[in-house]
Design an enzyme around this catalytic site. Structure first.
Site, short mmCIF file in Angstrom:
data_model
loop_
_atom_site.label_atom_id
_atom_site.label_comp_id
_atom_site.label_asym_id
_atom_site.label_seq_id
_atom_site.Cartn_x
_atom_site.Cartn_y
_atom_site.Cartn_z
N SER A 1 0.81 -1.23 0.00
CA SER A 1 0.00 0.00 0.00
C SER A 1 0.84 1.28 0.00
CB SER A 1 -0.97 -0.01 1.18
OG SER A 1 -1.88 -1.06 1.01
N LYS B 1 -9.60 -4.31 10.88
CA LYS B 1 -10.70 -3.64 10.18
C LYS B 1 -12.00 -3.67 11.01
CE LYS B 1 -8.93 -4.87 5.62
NZ LYS B 1 -9.19 -5.52 4.34
N TYR C 1 -2.37 -12.62 -3.33
CA TYR C 1 -1.53 -12.00 -4.36
C TYR C 1 -0.05 -12.28 -4.20
CZ TYR C 1 -1.26 -8.27 -0.87
OH TYR C 1 -1.09 -7.56 0.29
N GLY D 1 -5.37 -11.21 -6.67
CA GLY D 1 -5.61 -10.29 -5.56
C GLY D 1 -5.02 -8.91 -5.80
P1 NAP Z 1 -9.48 -13.79 7.93
O1 NAP Z 1 -10.54 -12.86 8.35
O2 NAP Z 1 -8.46 -14.23 8.91
O3 NAP Z 1 -10.23 -15.12 7.33
C1 NAP Z 1 -9.48 -16.21 6.85
C2 NAP Z 1 -10.41 -17.20 6.18
O4 NAP Z 1 -9.60 -18.21 5.56
C3 NAP Z 1 -11.33 -17.94 7.15
O5 NAP Z 1 -12.51 -18.23 6.49
C4 NAP Z 1 -10.53 -19.21 7.45
O6 NAP Z 1 -11.31 -20.31 7.83
C5 NAP Z 1 -9.92 -19.50 6.10
N1 NAP Z 1 -8.68 -20.26 6.19
C6 NAP Z 1 -7.52 -19.87 6.77
N2 NAP Z 1 -6.57 -20.83 6.60
C7 NAP Z 1 -7.19 -21.83 5.93
C8 NAP Z 1 -6.73 -23.10 5.48
N3 NAP Z 1 -5.49 -23.52 5.67
N4 NAP Z 1 -7.63 -23.91 4.83
C9 NAP Z 1 -8.90 -23.49 4.61
N5 NAP Z 1 -9.38 -22.30 5.01
C10 NAP Z 1 -8.52 -21.49 5.67
O7 NAP Z 1 -8.65 -13.22 6.71
P2 NAP Z 1 -9.19 -12.29 5.51
O8 NAP Z 1 -8.95 -10.87 5.85
O9 NAP Z 1 -10.56 -12.73 5.17
O10 NAP Z 1 -8.16 -12.67 4.35
C11 NAP Z 1 -8.26 -13.90 3.65
C12 NAP Z 1 -7.24 -13.92 2.51
O11 NAP Z 1 -7.53 -12.88 1.59
C13 NAP Z 1 -5.80 -13.66 2.96
O12 NAP Z 1 -4.95 -14.46 2.21
C14 NAP Z 1 -5.56 -12.20 2.64
O13 NAP Z 1 -4.19 -11.93 2.37
C15 NAP Z 1 -6.40 -12.05 1.38
N6 NAP Z 1 -6.85 -10.68 1.18
C16 NAP Z 1 -6.44 -10.04 0.05
C17 NAP Z 1 -6.85 -8.74 -0.18
C18 NAP Z 1 -6.40 -8.05 -1.43
O14 NAP Z 1 -6.40 -6.82 -1.50
N7 NAP Z 1 -6.05 -8.78 -2.46
C19 NAP Z 1 -7.69 -8.07 0.71
C20 NAP Z 1 -8.10 -8.76 1.86
C21 NAP Z 1 -7.66 -10.07 2.08
P3 NAP Z 1 -11.79 -20.54 9.35
O15 NAP Z 1 -12.95 -19.60 9.54
O16 NAP Z 1 -12.15 -21.95 9.38
O17 NAP Z 1 -10.62 -20.18 10.21
#
Ligand code: NAP
Length: 285
Positions: free
Chosen positions: A21, A70, A231, A252
Site C-alpha cells: 500500500s 478492520k 496476491y 488479488g
Molecule cells: P481472515 O478474516 O483471517 O479469514 C481467513 C479465512 O480463511 C477464514 O474463512 C478461514 O477459515 C480461512 N482459512 C484460513 N486458513 C485456511 C486453510 N489452511 N484452509 C482453509 N481455510 C482457511 O482473513 P481475511 O482478511 O478474510 O483474508 C483472507 C485472505 O484474503 C488472505 O490471504 C488475505 O491476504 C487475502 N486478502 C487479500 C486482499 C487483497 O487486496 N487482495 C484483501 C483482503 C484479504 P476458518 O474460519 O475456518 O478459520
C-alpha cells in the site's frame, strides 16, 4: 517537498512490513501532485485504540486499516458509512479535525466489484461460489449481493461462521446464500457456477498453504471467472489451473489496487488511473 503543511496518511495493521500500500498510495500522491505522504505503522493489538486517538490528536489526515484491525476500527469510528456499517469493517478513515469527527469507509467491496466489472463479468442471474468466511469473504459476499445474481454458495472449513454472515447480511439479501458443509457438495453443480472467489490464504506463498488449491483438482474451470484474493504469489496454483483450463483469472493484485484507488478518492476527491501502478507492483513482486 515535505513541509509543515504536508498531509500525513497512515496505514495501520500487523504485520505491515511487506505491505504494498505505501508504494501504491505514494505513487498516486506523486502522480496527482498532492502535498501528502503515506506511511505505515505496525501496531500491537492492545494499542489500537491508543493509535487511533493518537492519529486524531496529531492531526493525521487519514488512515488505511488492514488485517487484523478492520473490524476493531469499525467500533472506534464516529461516523461509519452505510457499507461499513452493514459489514462492520472499516479499511479507510478520513478525519474532520475541525469538527473532531472521524468518518469510516470500506473500499474492499467496491474494489472487488470494479475488478470484475473491468473484466466484463455478467452478474445478472449468475451463480457464485465464495470460499472462506473471514473479513475478505464478508465484503465479497456483500458486494455480490448488491448485484442481480441468482445464488451464492459459501464454503468455509468452520461452517458456523457462514451463519454469522447470513445473519449480519439479512438486510442485504442473504437469503440467496447457501452454506455448504463440504466443497464436494457442489461437484455436481460446478458446471453451472459462473464465478469462484477464494477468500482464504490457501495457495499463499507461506507454510502449509503454499501450492495448495482451494477447490478440488477434478473441477474443470473452463469459461468461469476465477478470483483469487491471494496476491503472493501473483500466479497461484488456483489461477494457473484457471488459465490453463480457459477461465478468466483475476489476482488479488486487482483488488489491492482498486481498493487503494477508491481510498485515494475518499481523501483527495480524485479516482486515480491504475494501469501504470499495476505494472509497477507486478514488477516489484
Ligand atoms: P481472515 O478474516 O483471517 O479469514 C481467513 C479465512 O480463511 C477464514 O474463512 C478461514 O477459515 C480461512 N482459512 C484460513 N486458513 C485456511 C486453510 N489452511 N484452509 C482453509 N481455510 C482457511 O482473513 P481475511 O482478511 O478474510 O483474508 C483472507 C485472505 O484474503 C488472505 O490471504 C488475505 O491476504 C487475502 N486478502 C487479500 C486482499 C487483497 O487486496 N487482495 C484483501 C483482503 C484479504 P476458518 O474460519 O475456518 O478459520
Amino acid at each position: 517537498m515535505i513541509n509543515s503543511g504536508t498531509k500525513v496518511i497512515a496505514l495501520i495493521g500487523n504485520p505491515i512490513k511487506h505491505s504494498l500500500s505505501p508504494m501504491i498510495q505514494n505513487y498516486f500522491i506523486s502522480e496527482y501532485s498532492r502535498d501528502a505522504v503515506y506511511l505505515s505503522f505496525e501496531i500491537k493489538k492492545e494499542n489500537i485504540r491508543e493509535a487511533f486517538n493518537g492519529a486524531k490528536t496529531l492531526g493525521i489526515f487519514g488512515l488505511n486499516v488492514t488485517m487484523p484491525y478492520k473490524e476493531e476500527m469499525f467500533g472506534l469510528i464516529d461516523n461509519p458509512d452505510r457499507v461499513s456499517s452493514i459489514i462492520k469493517s472499516v479499511n479507510t478513515v478520513k478525519f474532520d479535525h475541525k469538527k473532531n469527527v472521524s468518518e469510516g469507509f470500506n473500499t474492499d467491496v467496491e474494489g472487488f466489484l470494479i475488478s470484475l466489472d473491468k473484466k466484463k463479468f455478467k452478474w445478472k442471474g449468475s451463480q457464485c461460489l465464495v470460499i472462506g468466511a473471514g473479513g475478505a469473504a464478508r465484503s465479497t459476499i456483500y458486494g455480490i449481493l448488491q448485484k442481480n445474481i441468482k445464488r451464492i454458495f459459501v464454503y468455509n472449513r468452520t461452517t458456523e461462521k457462514i451463519n454469522y454472515i447470513i445473519k449480519d447480511l439479512k438486510s442485504a439479501g442473504s437469503e440467496k446464500i447457501r452454506a455448504l458443509n463440504s466443497i464436494n457438495d457442489l461437484s455436481d453443480e460446478i458446471k453451472n457456477i459462473d464465478l469462484i472467489v477464494n477468500c482464504t490464504p490457501v495457495g499463499m506463498d507461506i507454510g502449509s498453504n503454499k501450492d495448495m488449491l482451494p477447490v478440488p483438482e477434478s473441477w474443470n474451470l473452463r469459461g468461469k471467472f476465477i478470483f483469487d484474493m491471494v496476491y503472493r504469489p501473483v500466479e497461484t496454483r488456483f489461477l494457473k489451473k484457471a488459465r490453463e483450463e480457459g477461465a478468466m483469472a483475476l489476482s488479488g493484485i486487482d483488488l489491492l489496487i482498486n481498493q487503494a484507488a477508491l481510498s485515494f478518492e475518499i481523501w483527495f476527491g480524485i479516482l486515480p488511473q491504475t494501469d501504470a501502478i499495476k505494472e509497477k507492483v507486478l514488477d516489484s513482486i
